[in-house]
Every structure is written in structure tokens, then in C-alpha cells.
Design an enzyme around this catalytic site. Structure first.
Site, PDB file in Angstrom:
ATOM      1  N   HIS A  28       0.830  -1.207   0.000  1.00 58.39           N
ATOM      2  CA  HIS A  28       0.000   0.000   0.000  1.00 58.39           C
ATOM      3  C   HIS A  28       0.865   1.258   0.000  1.00 58.39           C
ATOM      4  CE1 HIS A  28      -3.610   2.416   1.064  1.00 58.39           C
ATOM      5  NE2 HIS A  28      -2.721   3.158   1.713  1.00 58.39           N
ATOM      6  N   GLU A  29       1.799   1.311   0.941  1.00 60.56           N
ATOM      7  CA  GLU A  29       2.656   2.495   1.038  1.00 60.56           C
ATOM      8  C   GLU A  29       3.605   2.604  -0.159  1.00 60.56           C
ATOM      9  OE1 GLU A  29       1.875   4.647   3.118  1.00 60.56           O
ATOM     10  OE2 GLU A  29       0.532   3.377   4.286  1.00 60.56           O
ATOM     11  N   HIS A  32       2.004   4.635  -2.885  1.00 65.36           N
ATOM     12  CA  HIS A  32       2.182   6.077  -2.666  1.00 65.36           C
ATOM     13  C   HIS A  32       3.603   6.505  -3.041  1.00 65.36           C
ATOM     14  CE1 HIS A  32      -1.656   6.328  -0.716  1.00 65.36           C
ATOM     15  NE2 HIS A  32      -1.294   5.672   0.378  1.00 65.36           N
TER      16      HIS A  32
END
Length: 380
Positions: A28-29, A32
Site C-alpha cells: 500500500h505504502e 504512494h
């Protein structure tokens, strides 16, 4: 063999939980981070978990990579961010021009939105790949939505359904396979649902309330499921090629997402109890059970949680990615950022909401483990 013999050990439960949550948070990170790098934004901190740092190192770009003590999430702190929630630090305006150009607040609105949306998006993509990979290994079940057998005393028999009937739609949703029937009905025990049925080339509508089946799995978990009382005459397994796998994975991911939305809608409208919401402790428990059942169950659980992680982060709650996207949407409409005062109030409210939800699901988790019943027995 007793139930305790089937339950995974505490060590397996902890390891399985870390093996599920850790990679999903990292992915997920990473979404980003990668899109931010593509947009020229400098990442100051990439953290898996919150709280005290357990392990950390700096890369040549000046990013601090860290693993923290509380593995219930993570964050990427970009230049210009005030905190892990990505609230803007107004001091970014005082930075030298070269550093200011690498700050998150300096980027165009569409780039900021892309960076924020990349986290949930990569979770959904990862789930599609996992589900597609499972399909290539074990194949995909194929069964026409045609009734082969009807259980005596079932909801289907009471509604007058017959062997050979084809279920065309339920709740207006097209039924393409027999599995689609279960996906809809199992979540709605006792609910009256509109069906469209085809018999001898003619279609007719009928409202049917599914029966209720209480099911206990090998670990003692109890589920209340809807049951129509029909079965298929033939289920075959077809091979899924590597080329076709992403499409199959996408289709399964959509089905899981729709089921998740259904369940959330039922909780909001009061048709299902909020006690069914689980938190980190329940996820850990289920992770251990899935690991004990084998790699396929574990991979499917990882895909399921990845979808839920992506979906939850898209909710329009400040502190979550969806809250940031909401602010960007308002900014795009009114042609100016939401005021710092409104954002601060929204973030505080969002944090309070998230903490309240965390307390509630933890309370539910402890209840599902029988803690409250045990305490009431001791008090009584």
C-alpha cells in the site's frame, strides 16, 4: 480430536498475522511512494507500523526506511508534510526553491490525487493478481445457474421452484453461474429478495425469503447464513491460462467487493449486527486459521484483506486516503484549497472516529473470543 487440537498455536497466529499485514501495508505504502517519486516528490520517511522504531536505515535519496513496533498500518511522510496523516506543514514555503519543488504541497492537484489514490489502487491490483494466480493453480468452477435438486422443506420448495428452472437474476443482479446465487443469498438470511426465473423458455418474477443455516467451521467459528435450498447437477473445473488469469482475478475481486459493500450496507441499515465487525485481533485469529488450512486458504485470505484494505482507505474519512481525495475534489470544484481550519477540524474528527471504531471492533473481537462471557461468569 478436540477443537483445541485444530486451533493454530499462538506463535503461528502471530506469524501469520505479520505475514498478512506486513506485506499488504508495505505494498500500500509502496504505491504512494512510487507514484510520488514519478512526480518528483521526496519521501522523508517510509514506515511500516507506528510507534517506536525497531529497525531503520537511510537510503541515498535521504529517505528513512523504518519498521515500527505497532504493525497495524504504515505511512510515507513526504517533504512538506507536517505528520504521518499528510497534513501540510506551512513551513514548506520557506524552503529553498530546489527543495520546495520536491515538496508534496507544491505539486499540481492531479499529481497529489494520483499519489494518494495509488495506495488503495495497488492493494486492489495485488488482490487481482493473487486471485488470478489461485485460479491458474486450481482452476475455476463452472456451473450454469440451473437448479438440479431442491431440498425438502427449503425456501426454494416453498416458493414453488422446480428442477430445471434457471435463475436469471436476484435483486436485479444478473446471475451467470451457480456460485452467484450463493454469493447473494448467503449474506441475507430471512430477507425477502426479488428473483427472476426462467422455466421452459418463459420468465417470471417471484419474491423469495431464504432460510437460515447456522454453520460452525473446524475452528468453532459460528456463522449465520442464508440458504435457498437448491443445488446444481454439474460442477466442472476449467483450466485458467496465465493470460486469462488477471481477468478471472478481476472478476473474483469484483464479487468480493460487492459482497463487502453488501455486508457494510446491511450493518449501516441495521439488518446485520455491528458485532460482526472484526478488528486486528480477529484478523490475527483468522490469519492463523487460514495458515493452518494451507497455502491456498492463506493466499485467498491475503487477497480478501488486500481488497478490504484498499476499500476502507477509499472511504471519505479524514486521516484516510479517501478523506484526502475528498478535499482534493472540493478544491477542484471551488478552485482553492479547503481552509486550514476546516482541515484541522476534519482531521481531528476523523481521528476520533477511527479511534472509536478501533475500540468498538476490539470490543467485538474480545467478545468473539468469549472474554465477556467468561468475565460475566466469574462475576456471577
Amino acid at each position: 480430536m478436540t477443537l483445541s487440537d485444530l486451533l493454530p498455536s499462538p506463535l503461528l497466529t502471530v506469524l501469520a498475522f505479520v505475514a498478512v499485514i506486513g506485506p499488504l501495508v508495505f505494498i500500500h505504502e509502496l504505491g504512494h511512494y512510487l507514484v510520488a517519486r514519478w512526480c518528483g516528490v521526496k519521501a522523508e520517511v517510509f514506515s511500516i507500523g507506528f510507534g517506536p522504531e525497531l529497525v531503520g536505515w537511510n537510503d541515498r535519496r535521504g529517505t528513512r526506511w523504518r519498521i515500527a513496533a505497532l504493525p497495524l498500518g504504515g505511512y510515507v511522510k513526504f517533504m512538506g508534510d507536517m505528520n504521518a496523516a499528510s497534513q501540510t506543514d506551512t513551513s514548506w514555503l520557506t524552503l529553498p526553491p530546489e527543495e520546495r519543488a520536491q515538496s508534496f504541497p507544491a505539486k499540481p492537484l492531479w499529481q497529489k490525487a494520483a499519489i494518494v489514490a495509488a495506495g488503495p489502487a495497488i492493494n486492489l491490483i495485488f488482490a487481482v493478481l493473487l486471485l488470478g494466480g489461485l485460479a491458474t493453480v486450481r482452476g475455476e468452477p463452472v456451473s450454469e445457474p440451473v437448479i438440479g435438486r431442491i431440498a425438502a422443506g427449503s425456501a426454494a420448495q416453498a416458493a414453488g421452484l422446480q428442477p430445471g428452472d434457471r435463475i436469471v437474476s436476484i435483486m436485479g443482479r444478473s446471475i451467470d453461474s451457480f456460485g452467484d446465487i450463493s454469493n447473494i443469498v448467503s449474506l441475507r438470511p430471512g430477507e425477502v429478495l426479488p428473483y427472476v426465473v426462467e422455466r421452459d423458455g418463459r420468465t417470471f418474477a417471484r419474491d423469495i425469503a431464504a432460510g437460515t443455516r447456522i454453520e460452525t467451521d473446524r475452528f468453532g467459528n459460528i456463522y449465520r447464513l442464508g440458504q435457498l435450498g437448491v443445488a446444481s447437477n454439474m460442477v466442472t473445473w476449467r483450466k485458467v491460462s496465465v493470460i486469462e488469469a488477471p481477468l478471472v482475478g478481476y472478476r473474483h475481486a469484483v464479487q468480493i467487493t460487492v459482497s463487502a459493500l453488501d455486508g457494510m450496507g446491511q450493518i449501516i441499515t441495521g439488518r446485520r449486527s455491528v458485532k460482526e465487525l472484526g478488528g486486528p485481533l480477529k484478523i490475527a485469529d483468522i490469519s492463523g486459521q487460514a495458515a493452518a488450512m494451507g497455502p491456498e486458504s492463506f493466499i485467498f485470505l491475503m487477497a480478501l484483506i488486500s481488497i478490504n484494505l484498499g476499500f476502507i482507505n477509499l472511504l471519505p474519512i479524514p486521516m484516510l486516503d479517501g478523506g484526502h481525495l475528498l478535499f482534493y475534489g472540493i478544491e477542484a470544484i471551488q478552485r482553492r484549497p479547503v481552509s486550514a481550519r476546516v482541515q484541522d477540524f476534519a482531521y481531528r474528527s476523523g481521528l476520533a472516529l477511527l479511534l472509536t471504531m478501533m475500540i468498538m471492533v476490539t470490543f467485538n473481537d474480545l467478545g468473539s473470543f468469549g472474554l465477556w462471557k467468561s468475565l460475566s461468569g466469574l462475576i456471577g
